[in-house]
Every structure is written in C-alpha cells, then in structure tokens.
Design a protein around this motif. Structure first.
Motif, mmCIF file in Angstrom:
data_model
loop_
_atom_site.group_PDB
_atom_site.id
_atom_site.type_symbol
_atom_site.label_atom_id
_atom_site.label_comp_id
_atom_site.label_asym_id
_atom_site.label_seq_id
_atom_site.Cartn_x
_atom_site.Cartn_y
_atom_site.Cartn_z
ATOM 1 N N GLY A 291 0.802 -1.200 0.000
ATOM 2 C CA GLY A 291 0.000 0.000 0.000
ATOM 3 C C GLY A 291 0.844 1.263 0.000
ATOM 4 N N PRO A 292 0.192 2.433 0.157
ATOM 5 C CA PRO A 292 0.875 3.721 0.010
ATOM 6 C C PRO A 292 1.718 4.125 1.213
ATOM 7 N N THR A 293 1.709 3.344 2.275
ATOM 8 C CA THR A 293 2.445 3.717 3.487
ATOM 9 C C THR A 293 3.831 3.082 3.573
ATOM 10 N N MET A 294 4.228 2.362 2.531
ATOM 11 C CA MET A 294 5.500 1.628 2.585
ATOM 12 C C MET A 294 6.720 2.553 2.524
ATOM 13 N N PHE A 295 7.792 2.093 3.129
ATOM 14 C CA PHE A 295 9.042 2.849 3.125
ATOM 15 C C PHE A 295 9.706 2.814 1.749
#
Length: 467
Positions: free
Chosen positions: A326-330
């Motif tokens: 998802g969009p929260t990955m590092f």
C-alpha cells in the motif's frame, strides 16, 4: 502538503491557541510556525540532519523545521549506545546535530534551536516522494538499518488513521512515549501537526501524568496501559477521553478488560512497523475485540501465506506469514539495497516477518515474529501469542513470554517464561484445559522479570538458548 496546518500564510487569529505542550514549554501554533521556520532557515540546503530526540520543545522545533525546509531528519535515541550512535551517524551521513546535543558529538557541528526566534519565510513544499526522515530499526538482528520514510507515505498513513480513529482538530492528543520511534514521533507529533489538534507530552508516561492531562485521545504501549490499569484513580480520570490507543506490542487481554472496567473505554489496538507505518487498526466506529488489531487501514492490502507462498484460509485459526502492500511503505533501507530487495516480493508485497491469523470478517490477530513466535512443534504450527494470552488470564500470572526451543523429538518444544506466583505445573494444566493439548507448554520457567526494549516489547531472543 505534509504539514498543512503549519503554512505561515494560513495563520489567523485562532492560531494563538496552544499547539504543543512539552517539557514545561507551551507553544501556540503561531509560536510553533515562527520558531520552526527560523530553524528551517538555519538548515535549509542541508541533506540530512541528526536530532537527539529527547522529549523537549527543541526536538519538536528541530524536527518540524527540517520538514519545513525539506531536510531529512535522523532521530537518534537519547539512550542509544555509543557504537550504535556512531553507526547511525556514519551510515546516514548526517551533517550536523540540530537542537539537543549529546555528550559526544562524534565530530559533527552543533546547530542550536532558539525557542524565541521567529521567521515567517515560506518554503516551497518538497516533492511528496522526497524522504522526510530516516528512522533506524532496533538492530535486534545486527546493526540498525535506516528506514527511509517519504512525505507521501507519512501523509497517507496519518490520513488513514485520522479516518479510522475519527481524529480531528478538536482532539487533545496525550502521550509520554519516546520521540524517536514511529509511535511517539510520527503518529504522536506529526499526526497532531497534520490534523491540527493540540499535542501534550507528559514526559514520562506515568499513570498520574496521563490522568492529569485532560486529553481526548491517548497513546500508550502495553506497559503504560498496564500501569494505568493498576492505578484506579488515574484510570478513572480517563473516562472523559474519547479514545485510548495501544500499540508497539500486544495488549494483554486482562489489561484490555481492566481498562474497560475502570475507564469505560474499549482500547483501540493497531499494528505496524517502521517500514510500513501503521497498516492495520481497529476503528472508532467498529468492533474492538481484545487481542485483535483490526482491519487494514484505507489504501492498505494484507495477505497471509504459508511456507510455500500459498494463501492460508481466513478462518481465525490458521497461522500464516503476514505481508502488506500500500501507500504507506518505506522507500527502502538506506545504503542496503540487498536488504531492501529481500524485504519485498516481485509483486511489491512487503514481508513483515510477523505471523498472524485473519478471521472471515477480515479481523487480524498478530501471533508475533516469525523468527521467535511461530513455533513448529510435533508437526503443528503454533502461535506463541495464543498461549501467552491464556497464561495472562491466570490470576497469579503478571507477565508471560512463550518461545520454542530446539527439541530432538518435537523439533521445537514450547517453553513459557512467567512472572508471577503460580505453580508451573498448574500453569501447564491451565493451558491444556483451554487450548489443544499440543499447545501446552512443556516447561514453565518462573522469572523475576522479562527483558524488554524501550517500547515495552519483550526481547525474546534473549530468552532463547545460544545456538
């Protein structure tokens, strides 16, 4: 914009209201913007700056000033060992210390933060894909790795949590957690600055401090909530709050139940990591089931797979390796391309290293770390967390940690480390009566305490025999 509430052009008369209270200092929103922009002027053009992340106003302004200027922040724990601190500085290439300064600067120049300085310069917003900060992992499997978090990922996660927790500018967020981890720094401080609510740091996370803070939204790790639950006056003082949020480790079910009884609140539980930020949470408007961390937050997908990479059933029982996307990955580990590549599969799924179960409704329960909490005994895959939950339900057990130790016959045998006054044989029988017989501990070892890190997580590798 990562911190929309800190745009100098948007300040109004309402911004005389308190924004941050920490270490005896209270900053209005106007104070915060002016002082942080002054910091930004002093570091603008730098690439990466180290901040000794003490719970002080200087730390708040140092971090905020760097974000305004588009300078990457490297939060350094105040209690980190000399070798790890040197590694963080060398690996990150930090150019200076900003704000609080350690006793040993390791040869880096020091830029002080001036609490009363003010500037109203407007800095252009950096690209959403730009790295905002590099947070170093705890280093339990070697030297700490630098997790690169983009502005886009942080914003996406905070917005998803604001939705899940119905978090608004009317809240007063209270916590006393370290300011160098995702929980205290990203969620606590940056979340408040993004949402626009007042942020109160209690210094140490004492029950009395929490009880006196008058917040609507409280963050704590299980150790904090356990202590609050043991202090009836402090717990009852939290009744006017809106939400209690627990994270960074599993909240014992007995502590959950006691908080419900004393505060009137069923705590929010959530799950995440430095690399993924918070990906799963119970919701303010949904079910809050003891021992379960809820549903994927907006934009995040999860899946469970077995050792061969095949999906496991969502039956609330079958244990699988948890992967998220998802969009929260590092953006990867700094200077560690091999480790970054190993963390993801070909389709972009992040291998969390945790094991979990998911029920038919999508609720997640984290069993623990694959390396220490997934026990393979007698042909069965057993989650340590399930056994720990049962043990903690015994009236004479204060703390419990379950591990699998090598066994010539079983592959691994289940061993429980317990703090309390119970009889070990009684505990083995207690588990056997509530769970399948193969899940009972083969041995219970009574100990004075369990080894934990700063966030209250049990360091299970310290309990395992050296190989």
């Amino acid at each position: 914009m990562l911190l929309p509430s800190l745009n100098p052009a948007d300040l109004s008369a309402a911004d005389i209201a308190d924004a941050v209270s920490i270490d005896g200092v209270t900053l209005s929103r106007s104070d915060l913007v002016g002082a942080a922009t002054s910091v930004a002027e002093r570091v603008a053009g730098a690439h990466r700056i180290a901040v000794l992340a003490t719970p002080t106003a200087a730390t708040v302004l140092a971090v905020t000033g760097c974000l305004l200027a588009g300078v990457q922040v490297v939060p350094v724990p105040a209690d980190v060992g000399v070798a790890e601190r040197r590694h963080m500085l060398a690996d990150s290439g930090a150019q200076a210390w900003l704000g609080p300064v350690p006793s040993e600067t390791e040869g880096l120049p020091h830029i002080p933060v001036r609490l009363r300085a003010r500037s109203w310069h407007h800095y252009p917003e950096p690209s959403p894909d730009a790295v905002a900060m590099v947070i170093y992992t705890s280093g339990t499997t070697g030297l700490p790795k630098g997790v690169q978090l983009s502005r886009r990922a942080i914003a996406a996660d905070l917005d998803a949590l604001a939705d899940a927790w119905q978090w608004t500018a009317d809240d007063v967020l209270v916590h006393g957690l370290p300011m160098y981890h995702v929980h205290g720094l990203v969620l606590g401080l940056l979340g408040s600055l993004r949402v626009g609510n007042r942020f109160v740091h209690t210094g140490k996370p004492t029950p009395a401090g929490y009880g006196a803070a008058g917040g609507t939204l409280y963050f704590g790790v299980p150790t904090v909530w356990s202590r609050v639950a043991a202090d009836q006056a402090a717990a009852e003082a939290l009744r006017p709050a809106r939400l209690l949020v627990s994270g960074s480790a599993a909240l014992p079910v007995p502590v959950f139940d006691k908080l419900v009884a004393l505060t009137g609140h069923r705590p929010i539980e959530r799950y995440g990591a430095s690399e993924s930020l918070i990906t799963v949470s119970t919701r303010a408007d949904g079910e809050r089931r003891p021992g379960w961390v809820g549903l994927p937050v907006a934009g995040v997908q999860t899946r469970l797979v077995d050792d061969g990479g095949d999906p496991v059933p969502h039956d609330g029982e079958t244990v699988g390796s948890l992967q998220v996307r998802g969009p929260t990955m590092f953006e990867g580990y700094l200077n560690r391309p091999d480790a970054t590549a190993e963390a993801f599969d070909a389709d972009g799924w992040y291998r969390t290293g945790d094991v979990a179960v998911v029920d038919a409704g999508g609720m997640h329960r984290i069993v623990g770390r694959e390396s220490v909490d997934l026990i393979k005994s007698g042909g069965f895959r057993i989650g340590a967390g399930e056994i720990e939950t049962v043990l903690l339900g015994h009236p004479d057990v204060a703390e419990a940690a379950v591990v699998g130790v090598p066994d010539a016959d079983l592959g691994q045998r289940i061993v429980a480390y317990v703090v309390g006054s119970a009889n070990p044989d009684d505990l083995i029988q207690f588990v056997a009566e509530q769970l399948s017989i193969h899940k009972r501990p083969r041995e219970v070892r009574m100990v004075e305490s369990l080894p934990r890190n700063a966030l209250g997580k049990v360091l299970k590798k310290q309990l395992l025999p050296e190989s």
